[in-house]
Design an enzyme around this catalytic site. Structure first.
Site, PDB file in Angstrom:
ATOM      1  N   LYS A   1       0.823  -1.213   0.000  1.00  0.00           N
ATOM      2  CA  LYS A   1       0.000   0.000   0.000  1.00  0.00           C
ATOM      3  C   LYS A   1       0.856   1.261   0.000  1.00  0.00           C
ATOM      4  O   LYS A   1       0.572   2.210  -0.714  1.00  0.00           O
ATOM      5  CB  LYS A   1      -0.899   0.060   1.253  1.00  0.00           C
TER       6      LYS A   1
ATOM      7  N   ARG B   1      -8.436   1.271   9.957  1.00  0.00           N
ATOM      8  CA  ARG B   1      -8.021  -0.116  10.146  1.00  0.00           C
ATOM      9  C   ARG B   1      -9.025  -0.892  10.976  1.00  0.00           C
ATOM     10  O   ARG B   1      -8.847  -2.083  11.188  1.00  0.00           O
ATOM     11  CB  ARG B   1      -6.700  -0.115  10.881  1.00  0.00           C
TER      12      ARG B   1
ATOM     13  N   ARG C   1      11.998  -6.977   3.645  1.00  0.00           N
ATOM     14  CA  ARG C   1      11.789  -5.526   3.564  1.00  0.00           C
ATOM     15  C   ARG C   1      12.823  -4.797   4.422  1.00  0.00           C
ATOM     16  O   ARG C   1      13.151  -5.227   5.525  1.00  0.00           O
ATOM     17  CB  ARG C   1      10.375  -5.208   4.062  1.00  0.00           C
TER      18      ARG C   1
ATOM     19  N   ARG D   1      12.607  -3.345  10.207  1.00  0.00           N
ATOM     20  CA  ARG D   1      11.814  -2.753  11.285  1.00  0.00           C
ATOM     21  C   ARG D   1      11.397  -3.826  12.292  1.00  0.00           C
ATOM     22  O   ARG D   1      11.111  -4.957  11.891  1.00  0.00           O
ATOM     23  CB  ARG D   1      10.540  -2.135  10.687  1.00  0.00           C
TER      24      ARG D   1
ATOM     25  N   ARG E   1       0.607  -9.560  13.147  1.00  0.00           N
ATOM     26  CA  ARG E   1      -0.048  -8.451  12.438  1.00  0.00           C
ATOM     27  C   ARG E   1      -1.068  -8.965  11.416  1.00  0.00           C
ATOM     28  O   ARG E   1      -2.113  -8.360  11.211  1.00  0.00           O
ATOM     29  CB  ARG E   1       0.989  -7.569  11.737  1.00  0.00           C
TER      30      ARG E   1
END
Ligand code: AMP
Length: 214
Positions: A13, A88, A127, A160, A171
């Site tokens: 996104k 969310r 990532r 991260r 998540r």
């Protein structure tokens, strides 16, 4: 133009939102980025949010809503925005709609960037993020020009905490329980569009642009 990008964490996104924002000259508003900025600056909001983020949990609605409603007051929001990572939860979506309705306004498009969980888990472990400017890269598919270094601000890229595999699984679980119901919410309003979020970044972007032009 006001649009919401939906999809699991790691669906891409953020990457798409940045391009849409540049193309339409509207701000890209990522609640995750705003929280990370607050954590970096060690604000009270950042300290509160970090405790939830590090565990892969959602930050409570009240905190998110306070922050986003403040952000909407900025002059750059007058021609619209791309929302990335907000809303969310159903209460967040309802609060957003209510705030917009007061000004006879509404979200025009909810775009779901659709990616399977196993693809997400693979993607997120690769990532790398710049904690300075928020840009994200990938060790295989979106490499920086210089290894482990942000192309834009030269800061060091890191994995991260919330992209670590055990946190990603949490998540995704939270996504399915709390965020996925938004697909039905926006579908019922007739503004939901699904885009296949796997494959080339350019193709995904073109699919989104075609929806916005239609
Ligand atoms: P993101 O970068 O959008 O994946 O967000 C990173 C983390 O920030 C999430 O896992 C949540 O802990 C928190 N967060 C971001 N946006 C929201 C939101 N709209 N509601 C609740 N928590 C959020």
């Amino acid at each position: 133009m006001k649009l919401v990008l939906l999809g699991a964490p790691g669906a891409g996104k953020g990457t798409q939102a940045k391009r849409i924002a540049e193309n339409y000259n509207i701000p890209h508003i990522s609640t995750g980025d705003i929280f990370r900025e607050n954590i970096k600056n060690n604000t009270e909001l950042g300290q509160k949010a970090k405790a939830y983020m590090d565990q892969g949990l959602l930050v409570p609605d009240e905190l998110v809503l306070e922050l986003i409603m403040e952000r909407f007051k900025a002059p750059d929001c007058k021609n619209g925005y791309v929302l990335d990572g907000f809303p969310r939860t159903i209460p967040q979506a309802k609060a957003l709609d209510e705030a917009l309705e007061k000004n006879n306004d509404r979200i025009e498009y909810a775009i779901n960037v659709d990616v399977d969980d196993d693809v997400i888990i693979n993607r997120m472990s690769g990532r790398r993020a710049c904690l300075n400017c928020g840009r994200t890269y990938h060790v295989k598919t979106l490499r920086p020009k210089v290894e482990d270094t942000c192309d834009y601000c030269n800061s060091k890229l890191v994995l991260r905490d919330d992209d670590k595999p055990e946190t990603v699984k949490k998540r995704l679980d939270v996504y399915h329980k709390q965020t996925q119901p938004l697909l039905d919410y926006y579908n019922e309003k007739g503004i939901l569009h699904n885009v296949d979020g796997t494959g080339e970044i350019d193709r995904i972007y073109n699919d989104i642009i075609n929806i916005l032009k239609a």
